[in-house]
Design an enzyme around this catalytic site. Structure first.
Site, PDB file in Angstrom:
ATOM      1  N   ILE A   1       2.665   2.123   6.471  1.00 36.08           N
ATOM      2  CA  ILE A   1       1.442   2.792   6.922  1.00 36.08           C
ATOM      3  C   ILE A   1       0.447   2.879   5.773  1.00 36.08           C
ATOM      4  O   ILE A   1      -0.754   2.749   5.958  1.00 36.08           O
ATOM      5  CB  ILE A   1       1.752   4.234   7.408  1.00 36.08           C
ATOM      6  CG1 ILE A   1       2.720   4.210   8.574  1.00 36.08           C
ATOM      7  CG2 ILE A   1       0.477   4.966   7.774  1.00 36.08           C
ATOM      8  CD1 ILE A   1       3.175   5.598   9.003  1.00 36.08           C
ATOM      9  N   SER A   2       0.976   3.124   4.590  1.00 29.87           N
ATOM     10  CA  SER A   2       0.073   3.347   3.464  1.00 29.87           C
ATOM     11  C   SER A   2       0.747   2.975   2.149  1.00 29.87           C
ATOM     12  O   SER A   2       1.933   3.221   1.950  1.00 29.87           O
ATOM     13  CB  SER A   2      -0.334   4.828   3.449  1.00 29.87           C
ATOM     14  OG  SER A   2      -0.686   5.243   2.156  1.00 29.87           O
ATOM     15  N   THR A   3      -0.014   2.338   1.302  1.00 30.29           N
ATOM     16  CA  THR A   3       0.481   2.042  -0.042  1.00 30.29           C
ATOM     17  C   THR A   3      -0.427   2.752  -1.016  1.00 30.29           C
ATOM     18  O   THR A   3      -1.528   2.292  -1.294  1.00 30.29           O
ATOM     19  CB  THR A   3       0.434   0.512  -0.310  1.00 30.29           C
ATOM     20  OG1 THR A   3       0.976  -0.150   0.821  1.00 30.29           O
ATOM     21  CG2 THR A   3       1.202   0.129  -1.541  1.00 30.29           C
TER      22      THR A   3
ATOM     23  N   LYS B   1      -1.038   5.289  -4.649  1.00 30.87           N
ATOM     24  CA  LYS B   1      -0.748   5.178  -6.077  1.00 30.87           C
ATOM     25  C   LYS B   1       0.644   5.716  -6.381  1.00 30.87           C
ATOM     26  O   LYS B   1       1.342   5.218  -7.245  1.00 30.87           O
ATOM     27  CB  LYS B   1      -1.762   6.010  -6.873  1.00 30.87           C
ATOM     28  CG  LYS B   1      -3.093   5.302  -7.053  1.00 30.87           C
ATOM     29  CD  LYS B   1      -3.998   6.122  -7.958  1.00 30.87           C
ATOM     30  CE  LYS B   1      -4.312   7.454  -7.293  1.00 30.87           C
ATOM     31  NZ  LYS B   1      -4.966   8.408  -8.154  1.00 30.87           N
ATOM     32  N   GLU B   2       1.009   6.756  -5.670  1.00 25.68           N
ATOM     33  CA  GLU B   2       2.254   7.426  -6.005  1.00 25.68           C
ATOM     34  C   GLU B   2       3.351   7.235  -4.979  1.00 25.68           C
ATOM     35  O   GLU B   2       4.514   7.513  -5.246  1.00 25.68           O
ATOM     36  CB  GLU B   2       1.989   8.927  -6.183  1.00 25.68           C
ATOM     37  CG  GLU B   2       1.131   9.202  -7.386  1.00 25.68           C
ATOM     38  CD  GLU B   2       0.570  10.608  -7.391  1.00 25.68           C
ATOM     39  OE1 GLU B   2      -0.050  10.957  -8.390  1.00 25.68           O
ATOM     40  OE2 GLU B   2       0.742  11.341  -6.422  1.00 25.68           O
TER      41      GLU B   2
ATOM     42  N   VAL C   1       4.651   5.055  -1.135  1.00 24.43           N
ATOM     43  CA  VAL C   1       4.479   4.095  -0.045  1.00 24.43           C
ATOM     44  C   VAL C   1       5.036   4.775   1.198  1.00 24.43           C
ATOM     45  O   VAL C   1       6.102   5.379   1.140  1.00 24.43           O
ATOM     46  CB  VAL C   1       5.265   2.792  -0.319  1.00 24.43           C
ATOM     47  CG1 VAL C   1       4.956   1.750   0.737  1.00 24.43           C
ATOM     48  CG2 VAL C   1       4.946   2.249  -1.694  1.00 24.43           C
TER      49      VAL C   1
ATOM     50  N   LYS D   1       8.471   8.596   3.210  1.00 25.39           N
ATOM     51  CA  LYS D   1       7.570   8.597   2.064  1.00 25.39           C
ATOM     52  C   LYS D   1       8.411   8.234   0.850  1.00 25.39           C
ATOM     53  O   LYS D   1       9.288   8.990   0.436  1.00 25.39           O
ATOM     54  CB  LYS D   1       6.895   9.961   1.902  1.00 25.39           C
ATOM     55  CG  LYS D   1       5.874   9.984   0.779  1.00 25.39           C
ATOM     56  CD  LYS D   1       4.989  11.219   0.821  1.00 25.39           C
ATOM     57  CE  LYS D   1       4.032  11.235  -0.370  1.00 25.39           C
ATOM     58  NZ  LYS D   1       3.110  12.367  -0.351  1.00 25.39           N
TER      59      LYS D   1
ATOM     60  N   ASP E   1      -4.476  19.246  -3.752  1.00 28.33           N
ATOM     61  CA  ASP E   1      -5.086  17.932  -3.492  1.00 28.33           C
ATOM     62  C   ASP E   1      -5.648  17.933  -2.073  1.00 28.33           C
ATOM     63  O   ASP E   1      -5.547  16.959  -1.346  1.00 28.33           O
ATOM     64  CB  ASP E   1      -4.061  16.808  -3.673  1.00 28.33           C
ATOM     65  CG  ASP E   1      -4.733  15.431  -3.811  1.00 28.33           C
ATOM     66  OD1 ASP E   1      -5.964  15.384  -4.017  1.00 28.33           O
ATOM     67  OD2 ASP E   1      -4.037  14.410  -3.686  1.00 28.33           O
TER      68      ASP E   1
HETATM   69  P1  ADP Z   1      -0.308   9.588  -1.089  1.00 29.34           P
HETATM   70  O1  ADP Z   1      -1.723  10.003  -0.755  1.00 29.34           O
HETATM   71  O2  ADP Z   1       0.218  10.281  -2.289  1.00 29.34           O
HETATM   72  O3  ADP Z   1      -0.131   8.123  -1.130  1.00 29.34           O
HETATM   73  P2  ADP Z   1       0.369  10.785   1.479  1.00 29.34           P
HETATM   74  O4  ADP Z   1       1.465  11.756   1.717  1.00 29.34           O
HETATM   75  O5  ADP Z   1      -1.014  11.317   1.545  1.00 29.34           O
HETATM   76  O6  ADP Z   1       0.660  10.070   0.088  1.00 29.34           O
HETATM   77  O7  ADP Z   1       0.520   9.601   2.506  1.00 29.34           O
HETATM   78  C1  ADP Z   1      -0.343   8.495   2.497  1.00 29.34           C
HETATM   79  C2  ADP Z   1      -0.846   8.202   3.894  1.00 29.34           C
HETATM   80  O8  ADP Z   1       0.226   7.958   4.768  1.00 29.34           O
HETATM   81  C3  ADP Z   1      -1.601   9.350   4.511  1.00 29.34           C
HETATM   82  O9  ADP Z   1      -2.945   9.303   4.182  1.00 29.34           O
HETATM   83  C4  ADP Z   1      -1.386   9.145   5.979  1.00 29.34           C
HETATM   84  O10 ADP Z   1      -2.315   8.232   6.488  1.00 29.34           O
HETATM   85  C5  ADP Z   1      -0.024   8.521   6.029  1.00 29.34           C
HETATM   86  N1  ADP Z   1       1.000   9.549   6.280  1.00 29.34           N
HETATM   87  C6  ADP Z   1       1.703  10.247   5.371  1.00 29.34           C
HETATM   88  N2  ADP Z   1       2.551  11.100   5.963  1.00 29.34           N
HETATM   89  C7  ADP Z   1       2.380  10.927   7.293  1.00 29.34           C
HETATM   90  C8  ADP Z   1       2.981  11.507   8.450  1.00 29.34           C
HETATM   91  N3  ADP Z   1       3.929  12.434   8.351  1.00 29.34           N
HETATM   92  N4  ADP Z   1       2.570  11.079   9.657  1.00 29.34           N
HETATM   93  C9  ADP Z   1       1.625  10.142   9.769  1.00 29.34           C
HETATM   94  N5  ADP Z   1       1.027   9.556   8.736  1.00 29.34           N
HETATM   95  C10 ADP Z   1       1.396   9.938   7.505  1.00 29.34           C
END
Ligand code: ADP
Ligand code: MN
Length: 503
Positions: free
Chosen positions: A250-252, A254-255, A257, A278, A394
């Protein structure tokens, strides 16, 4: 397909532990830049904080060539073979001991040990690094074309259990060519026909399962975003039934994935249908500035010097888990923790049908919804402060999701206790992000950053400009920490009461 040794060499030659950066990565937000700047500044100011030790070598390396999934498959298979081996060992143990009152345990010869993340062992996934292999045998014997070798009493036929077992092992390489068996890893594995057939069936089933694990990767980066050890740990979760499937990235960040996953089932716990993993990155680079968030966290206190970097990363995951749990108890809308395994936190997915809820930053809301969102955020910040004694640290439109008409808050690994020496500064920064966002979004009721700060903290700081406001925050933080270090004193000295009072 490369063998394990080749993979090992490729791994050594790799440039970075997380591969080459993805060009398609979204640009980082202003808020993130801002918070990093403040982080740096605070970092410099606060030299008394414990520092995270530097690592001279990358912790994990990702192969440059596309061999990673082969390696993973091989490791998975090895794991299964080990498990089968243990089953056989247990049978042998039973047979050996029979009804005897004195029994001999084969426990030490087991290959697999129960899945347990609370262990203190450095890395449970390092199962293949057994320095002294108890099964190492002399060179295997081979029978001649006549079907037997030796003379007289020492004659050995092809029906000999040992020889037959070794043959089975060799044959196994036909259906599991990725796996080094028998001599390949110095292990003289002897398989009975029964075990051989069972392994064969299992191997095919596992290959199908593995294919399923990979076929849904909508994002081709999914696999490459994490190192092999993490992938193995992820696979173990599927294997253990905690997760049904791991789908895509879903997301990559900095800290971390973040992956989407289908929830599995556990005997004593219901797992949400949709989950996220996460994965906290196991390089320290992005965590260097993070020690500013840790001083108050009792689990972190005085432990940095003794810990290795991998454990520190795990502690961030642990911290996110504790914070989420505390927040959910207070009724704040946030993900529900499912399980924590080392640096991987599994939690409920905010979204539906594999589509993550949009961030407040992205979502187009009507003015009523936006106004509603603002009051929800205000209420959430107050709950977080008063009921959880936490400051998000944050908080911004990037870490709040819009789901089912409500604001959900995420990303709380860096959140701090109110008693943190910089807690109020972090709160001020959060307030600034929130006010700025909702003002720009056209919410007329939006309080300015000062009023919001006072409304959340219950303090009544008055100042003519931001610099003066922040000065007062810092002064208050100093007074509070001095008072805390002198037990028995009130948290605020009388002289300050009129100026800075609790609601
Ligand atoms: P970081 O910002 O440190 O990379 P996040 O916890 O904000 O980590 O997660 C990054 C992204 O992943 C979020 O912006 C969101 O889009 C998605 N995400 C994280 N946790 C969830 C979750 N429980 N359900 C849906 N999407 C999530
Ligand atoms: Mn985030």
């Amino acid at each position: 397909m490369p063998n394990m040794d080749q993979v090992g060499i490729a791994a050594k030659d790799a440039k970075g532990p997380w591969g080459t950066p993805n060009a398609a990565d979204p640009p980082c937000s202003l808020a993130e830049v801002m918070s990093e700047q403040l982080a740096k500044q605070l970092d410099e100011e606060c030299s008394a904080f414990p520092t995270i030790p530097e690592v001279s070598e990358p912790l994990f390396v990702v192969e440059e060539t596309d061999t990673s999934s082969d390696l993973m498959l091989a490791q998975m298979l090895q794991m299964e073979f080990d498990r089968e081996f243990d089953t056989q060992l247990r049978i042998e143990e039973k047979k050996f001991n029979g009804d005897s009152k004195v029994s001999i345990s084969f426990e030490n010869y087991r290959m697999v040990h129960p899945f347990d993340d609370s262990d203190s062992s450095e890395d449970e996934v390092d199962w293949q690094d057994t320095p002294r292999d108890p099964y190492r045998a002399d060179k295997p014997m081979t029978t001649s074309r006549k079907g037997f070798v030796g003379k007289g009493k020492n004659i050995t036929t092809k029906h000999d259990e040992v020889v037959c077992g070794r043959k089975n092992t060799a044959r196994m390489e036909n259906f599991a060519p990725e796996v080094q068996v028998g001599d390949g890893i110095g292990m003289d594995l002897k398989l009975s026909n029964q075990v051989y057939n069972a392994l064969k069936q299992h191997c095919y089933a596992e290959q199908r399962r593995s294919a399923r694990l990979h076929e849904k990767k909508e994002h081709s980066t999914a696999e490459h975003a994490v190192d092999p050890r993490t992938r193995l740990l992820m696979y173990k979760m599927v294997n253990a039934g905690i997760l049904e499937n791991i789908n895509g990235c879903i997301s990559t960040g900095k800290e971390a994935v973040v992956f989407h996953a289908d929830g599995g089932s556990l005997e004593d716990k219901t797992i949400p249908e949709e989950c996220v993993l996460k994965v906290f990155k196991t390089t320290l680079n992005e965590f260097k500035n993070r020690d500013q968030y840790t001083t108050d966290y009792y689990r972190f206190k005085d432990r940095f010097s003794k810990l290795n970097p991998r454990k520190i990363i795990r502690m961030w995951a642990e911290k996110e888990m504790h914070n989420l749990t505390r927040m959910r108890k207070a009724g704040i809308l946030c993900p529900e923790v499912v399980v924590l395994k080392k640096h991987i936190l599994v939690m409920s997915f905010i979204g539906q049908n594999h589509v993550p809820a949009p961030k407040l930053k992205e979502v187009k809301l009507g003015s009523e919804d936006m106004r509603g969102a603002y009051y929800q955020v205000l209420h959430m910040m107050q709950q977080l402060y008063e009921e959880c004694s936490l400051v998000h640290a944050d908080l911004s439109e990037y870490n709040m999701l819009w789901h089912e008409g409500k604001v959900w808050v995420i990303d709380v690994s860096q959140s701090v206790e109110l008693t943190h020496p910089h807690g109020l500064e972090f709160l001020f920064r959060d307030c600034r992000n929130v006010s700025t966002f909702f003002l720009k979004a056209g919410v007329a009721d939006t309080m300015n950053v000062y009023d919001l700060f006072n409304a959340v903290s219950g303090l009544q700081i008055r100042a003519d400009n931001e610099a003066e406001f922040i000065n007062q925050i810092e002064a208050l933080e100093k007074v509070r920490s001095t008072c805390r270090s002198r037990p028995g004193r009130a948290s605020q000295p009388p002289a300050m009461e009129g100026h800075l009072s609790r609601r």
